[in-house]
Design a protein around this motif. Structure first.
Motif, PDB file in Angstrom:
ATOM      1  N   ARG A  19       0.827  -1.215   0.000  1.00  0.00           N
ATOM      2  CA  ARG A  19       0.000   0.000   0.000  1.00  0.00           C
ATOM      3  C   ARG A  19       0.861   1.264   0.000  1.00  0.00           C
ATOM      4  O   ARG A  19       0.575   2.210  -0.725  1.00  0.00           O
ATOM      5  CB  ARG A  19      -0.921  -0.018   1.219  1.00  0.00           C
ATOM      6  N   ARG A  20       1.922   1.271   0.788  1.00  0.00           N
ATOM      7  CA  ARG A  20       2.805   2.448   0.816  1.00  0.00           C
ATOM      8  C   ARG A  20       3.552   2.602  -0.495  1.00  0.00           C
ATOM      9  O   ARG A  20       3.782   3.719  -0.958  1.00  0.00           O
ATOM     10  CB  ARG A  20       3.784   2.347   1.980  1.00  0.00           C
ATOM     11  N   LYS A  21       3.936   1.479  -1.100  1.00  0.00           N
ATOM     12  CA  LYS A  21       4.595   1.552  -2.409  1.00  0.00           C
ATOM     13  C   LYS A  21       3.644   2.151  -3.435  1.00  0.00           C
ATOM     14  O   LYS A  21       4.019   3.016  -4.232  1.00  0.00           O
ATOM     15  CB  LYS A  21       5.038   0.161  -2.867  1.00  0.00           C
ATOM     16  N   ALA A  22       2.389   1.686  -3.422  1.00  0.00           N
ATOM     17  CA  ALA A  22       1.402   2.198  -4.373  1.00  0.00           C
ATOM     18  C   ALA A  22       1.171   3.687  -4.163  1.00  0.00           C
ATOM     19  O   ALA A  22       1.063   4.451  -5.131  1.00  0.00           O
ATOM     20  CB  ALA A  22       0.093   1.426  -4.229  1.00  0.00           C
ATOM     21  N   GLU A  23       1.117   4.120  -2.897  1.00  0.00           N
ATOM     22  CA  GLU A  23       0.942   5.549  -2.619  1.00  0.00           C
ATOM     23  C   GLU A  23       2.119   6.359  -3.172  1.00  0.00           C
ATOM     24  O   GLU A  23       1.928   7.435  -3.748  1.00  0.00           O
ATOM     25  CB  GLU A  23       0.802   5.779  -1.115  1.00  0.00           C
ATOM     26  N   ALA A  24       3.324   5.836  -3.018  1.00  0.00           N
ATOM     27  CA  ALA A  24       4.514   6.521  -3.538  1.00  0.00           C
ATOM     28  C   ALA A  24       4.453   6.603  -5.063  1.00  0.00           C
ATOM     29  O   ALA A  24       4.759   7.642  -5.650  1.00  0.00           O
ATOM     30  CB  ALA A  24       5.777   5.803  -3.081  1.00  0.00           C
ATOM     31  N   VAL A  25       4.042   5.510  -5.702  1.00  0.00           N
ATOM     32  CA  VAL A  25       3.955   5.484  -7.165  1.00  0.00           C
ATOM     33  C   VAL A  25       2.907   6.477  -7.653  1.00  0.00           C
ATOM     34  O   VAL A  25       3.131   7.201  -8.625  1.00  0.00           O
ATOM     35  CB  VAL A  25       3.656   4.056  -7.664  1.00  0.00           C
ATOM     36  N   VAL A  26       1.777   6.530  -6.974  1.00  0.00           N
ATOM     37  CA  VAL A  26       0.723   7.477  -7.376  1.00  0.00           C
ATOM     38  C   VAL A  26       1.251   8.902  -7.264  1.00  0.00           C
ATOM     39  O   VAL A  26       0.988   9.746  -8.133  1.00  0.00           O
ATOM     40  CB  VAL A  26      -0.550   7.263  -6.533  1.00  0.00           C
ATOM     41  N   ARG A  27       2.016   9.174  -6.237  1.00  0.00           N
ATOM     42  CA  ARG A  27       2.600  10.511  -6.100  1.00  0.00           C
ATOM     43  C   ARG A  27       3.532  10.816  -7.272  1.00  0.00           C
ATOM     44  O   ARG A  27       3.526  11.931  -7.808  1.00  0.00           O
ATOM     45  CB  ARG A  27       3.346  10.621  -4.773  1.00  0.00           C
ATOM     46  N   LEU A  28       4.319   9.805  -7.675  1.00  0.00           N
ATOM     47  CA  LEU A  28       5.188   9.997  -8.844  1.00  0.00           C
ATOM     48  C   LEU A  28       4.365  10.274 -10.095  1.00  0.00           C
ATOM     49  O   LEU A  28       4.682  11.172 -10.883  1.00  0.00           O
ATOM     50  CB  LEU A  28       6.041   8.753  -9.084  1.00  0.00           C
ATOM     51  N   LEU A  29       3.314   9.487 -10.279  1.00  0.00           N
ATOM     52  CA  LEU A  29       2.484   9.629 -11.474  1.00  0.00           C
ATOM     53  C   LEU A  29       1.748  10.962 -11.502  1.00  0.00           C
ATOM     54  O   LEU A  29       1.393  11.451 -12.575  1.00  0.00           O
ATOM     55  CB  LEU A  29       1.507   8.462 -11.585  1.00  0.00           C
ATOM     56  N   ARG A  30       1.530  11.531 -10.346  1.00  0.00           N
ATOM     57  CA  ARG A  30       0.873  12.843 -10.277  1.00  0.00           C
ATOM     58  C   ARG A  30       1.845  13.993 -10.482  1.00  0.00           C
ATOM     59  O   ARG A  30       1.459  15.151 -10.454  1.00  0.00           O
ATOM     60  CB  ARG A  30       0.153  12.993  -8.947  1.00  0.00           C
TER      61      ARG A  30
END
Length: 112
Positions: A19-30
């Protein structure tokens, strides 16, 4: 005298749950900066890039028609074998027709 802790808690430096990895990736994608996020989370930019690539690959796989499984390889192999059997059978059928002289199921015995 020890330094005072910043008001904002530092993130755990260790294993990251999915979940934390996904949150980090979403931040990158944003659009957040890779290097800044890397320093904030305490992971290398290469690690973040790897998480992003895996995340995007998973999304691509989810959009495909159906998930791949072990049966795909088996089906491909059986189709190839079936095609080979068909090709092997054709010359045998032609040889049988030639030997029968146009008479289906001709036998070596004559009827009386």
């Amino acid at each position: 005298m020890p330094k005072p802790k910043p008001e904002r808690e530092a993130p755990d430096r260790g294993r990251f749950p999915a979940r934390r990895k996904a949150e980090a990736v979403v931040r990158l994608l944003r659009g957040e900066d890779l290097d800044t996020l890397s320093r904030e989370l305490g992971v290398t930019a290469a690690t973040l890039s790897s998480w992003r690539d895996g995340f995007l690959d998973g999304g691509t796989a989810a959009l495909e028609g159906r998930p791949a499984d072990g049966r795909d390889e088996l089906v491909a192999r059986l189709q190839a074998e079936g095609g080979q059997l068909t090709m092997d059978r054709q010359p045998l059928g032609m040889r049988c027709r030639h030997l029968e002289g146009g008479r289906p199921f001709a036998s070596g015995r004559r009827s009386t």
